[in-house]
Design an enzyme around this catalytic site. Structure first.
Site, short mmCIF file in Angstrom:
data_model
loop_
_atom_site.label_atom_id
_atom_site.label_comp_id
_atom_site.label_asym_id
_atom_site.label_seq_id
_atom_site.Cartn_x
_atom_site.Cartn_y
_atom_site.Cartn_z
N ARG A 43 13.71 -20.07 20.91
CA ARG A 43 14.16 -20.27 19.51
C ARG A 43 13.06 -20.87 18.63
NH1 ARG A 43 18.80 -21.97 22.28
NH2 ARG A 43 20.36 -20.32 22.30
N LYS A 77 5.23 -14.59 7.18
CA LYS A 77 6.03 -13.39 7.49
C LYS A 77 5.61 -12.85 8.86
CE LYS A 77 7.19 -11.40 3.00
NZ LYS A 77 6.96 -10.25 2.08
N GLU A 114 -6.42 -5.14 -0.86
CA GLU A 114 -5.60 -6.36 -1.04
C GLU A 114 -6.40 -7.45 -1.75
OE1 GLU A 114 -2.44 -6.80 -0.58
OE2 GLU A 114 -1.78 -5.36 0.92
N LYS A 132 -2.87 -16.53 -2.62
CA LYS A 132 -1.62 -16.24 -1.92
C LYS A 132 -0.83 -17.53 -1.71
CE LYS A 132 0.82 -13.87 1.58
NZ LYS A 132 0.92 -12.91 2.63
N GLU A 154 10.58 -15.16 -0.69
CA GLU A 154 10.55 -13.95 -1.53
C GLU A 154 11.84 -13.74 -2.30
OE1 GLU A 154 8.44 -10.65 0.23
OE2 GLU A 154 9.36 -9.26 -1.18
N ARG A 178 7.31 -14.40 -5.20
CA ARG A 178 6.57 -13.76 -4.10
C ARG A 178 6.58 -12.24 -4.22
NH1 ARG A 178 6.21 -15.80 2.19
NH2 ARG A 178 4.75 -14.20 2.86
N ASN A 216 3.70 -7.85 -4.24
CA ASN A 216 3.90 -6.41 -4.00
C ASN A 216 3.25 -5.55 -5.09
OD1 ASN A 216 5.40 -6.89 -1.69
ND2 ASN A 216 7.29 -7.15 -2.87
N HIS A 272 2.22 -2.07 -4.41
CA HIS A 272 2.82 -1.69 -3.13
C HIS A 272 3.96 -0.68 -3.26
CE1 HIS A 272 0.42 -4.91 -1.55
NE2 HIS A 272 0.90 -4.78 -0.33
N HIS A 305 3.23 2.08 -0.93
CA HIS A 305 3.98 2.32 0.31
C HIS A 305 4.43 3.77 0.41
CE1 HIS A 305 5.23 -2.07 1.34
NE2 HIS A 305 4.22 -1.67 2.08
N HIS A 337 -3.54 1.09 4.62
CA HIS A 337 -2.64 0.35 3.73
C HIS A 337 -3.35 -0.09 2.44
CE1 HIS A 337 0.52 -2.44 2.55
NE2 HIS A 337 -0.40 -3.37 2.42
#
Ligand code: GLY
Length: 377
Positions: free
Chosen positions: A136, A158, A200, A242, A252, A256, A260, A263, A267, A279
């Site tokens: 956990r 993330k 990025e 960031k 997010e 946040r 994107n 993106h 994407h 990417h």
């Protein structure tokens, strides 16, 4: 280690340290040449445990796991083993995650012990998720070795694996105990992958730092792959950018989403090209397309659009996509960040100023169409 931002230019062995505040405490991101040799010292300061396990892909493990483990052992950790998997996005799945969890259990790691995620974005994501789930939750130190992982995925907590239905669909927020980014590792990143990650870096500059954007346009980072002082400064600045966003919105729920930028369309290009384009390249193309379409709608200044295109082109990254709008919109309709029948599109209003606009899928199709084009003066 130093908290100032210009020491690395004067003393190439100094590490830049960027603290990140989260709802569960503060962690530090250490950036600089030779940082890997100080991993044990950093980990010792950040976690209480006595044992550790390094998780890496086979390519990165062959290059850096011995150095990482030697540093951990020197700082008094018992290295309980090394878990590796084949390099590449194809490994970022539930089967590999299951093997890693079984591996940690077989080595009898305790909750106080430490997982070390050594590698690029795939390793950071999957090892981070393994640490979030094992018992956990146990401590993880992120040791990014690619530019993308240093400036983006290792910071912000993330973690994820891909599902058959799409990328990053199963994951958790799990903050690292520390991040150690050795810019010397970037010397072994293939040049095309390094260039791709610059997408990025350009995105961060558009979000928050006009002078960095203009500096990068005049002197692309692709020309500085071996310039440790400049890499340290640019990586640390990206981490700060960031950090400022994730500190304000860890989960997010609002700000946040601005990360994107580029993106949404990016994407769709990435999925439609079946991952044949990296990417960062897709983000770069998405960034230019959203800037052009935004200029046409009066949302973005011509000057901002021009500076974005110039910086992206200077890095040899794509500035547009000629995939049919219907194809891209089909993928956009399946985007996991879709909300109802629309998406939250991040729009650059100016360099250093973005806004989130809710647009319908029909409007998005027109934005994709209007976003195509050549770089214009
Ligand atoms: N890479 C975007 C984020 O961390 O939110």
């Amino acid at each position: 280690m130093t908290q100032t931002s210009d020491k690395s230019e004067k003393n190439p062995d100094a590490l830049e340290t960027v603290p990140v505040r989260t709802s569960t405490g503060v962690y530090e991101v250490h950036v600089g040449p030779g940082a890997l040799g100080r991993l044990g010292e950093v980990a010792r300061g950040a976690c209480a445990g006595s044992r550790c396990c390094v998780i890496s892909d086979e390519t990165v493990a062959a290059l850096y796991a011995d150095v990482a483990e030697a540093s951990l052992a020197e700082a008094g950790f018992e290295v309980a083993g090394r878990l590796t998997f084949p390099a590449g996005e194809a490994s970022k799945n539930l089967a590999t995650l299951s093997e890693l969890l079984e591996g940690l259990a077989a080595r009898e790691l305790c909750r106080d012990d430490l997982v070390v995620a050594l590698g690029g974005g795939v390793t950071g994501d999957i090892a981070g998720l393994a640490a979030a789930l094992y018992l956990r939750g146990c401590a993880v130190v992120q040791v990014p070795t690619s530019l993308l992982a240093m400036v983006d995925s290792s910071v912000g907590g993330k973690t994820a694996v891909d599902l058959a239905a799409g990328k990053n669909l199963a994951g958790a927020f799990w903050r690292p105990a520390a991040v150690v980014a050795d810019v010397r590792c970037l010397a072994t990143v293939p040049p095309e992958l390094f260039r791709d990650s610059c997408g990025e870096v350009v995105k961060h500059a558009v979000l928050a730092d006009p002078s960095l954007l203009d500096e990068l346009a005049a002197r692309p980072l692709t020309q500085s792959r071996l310039d440790e002082g400049r890499l340290t400064r640019v990586v640390a600045r990206n981490v700060q950018i960031k950090r400022d966003v994730v500190e304000a919105d860890e989960r997010e729920r609002g700000l946040r989403q601005t990360l994107n930028l580029g993106h949404t369309i990016g994407h769709a290009i990435e999925s439609a090209s079946e991952l044949s384009l990296g990417h960062g390249s897709c983000v770069a193309a998405g960034l230019c397309m959203v800037a052009r379409a935004s200029e046409a709608r009066g949302w973005c200044s011509a000057d901002a659009r021009r500076r974005i295109e110039r910086c992206v082109a200077a890095h040899g990254l794509p500035t547009t996509s000629d995939l049919p709008a219907e194809t891209l919109v089909r993928y956009l309709a399946h985007d996991k960040k879709r909300h109802g029948d629309g998406v939250n599109l991040v729009v650059p209003e100016d360099i250093g100023r973005v806004t989130v606009r809710r647009v319908s899928l029909d409007e998005l199709a027109r934005i994709v169409e209007d976003g195509r084009g050549e770089v214009r003066p």
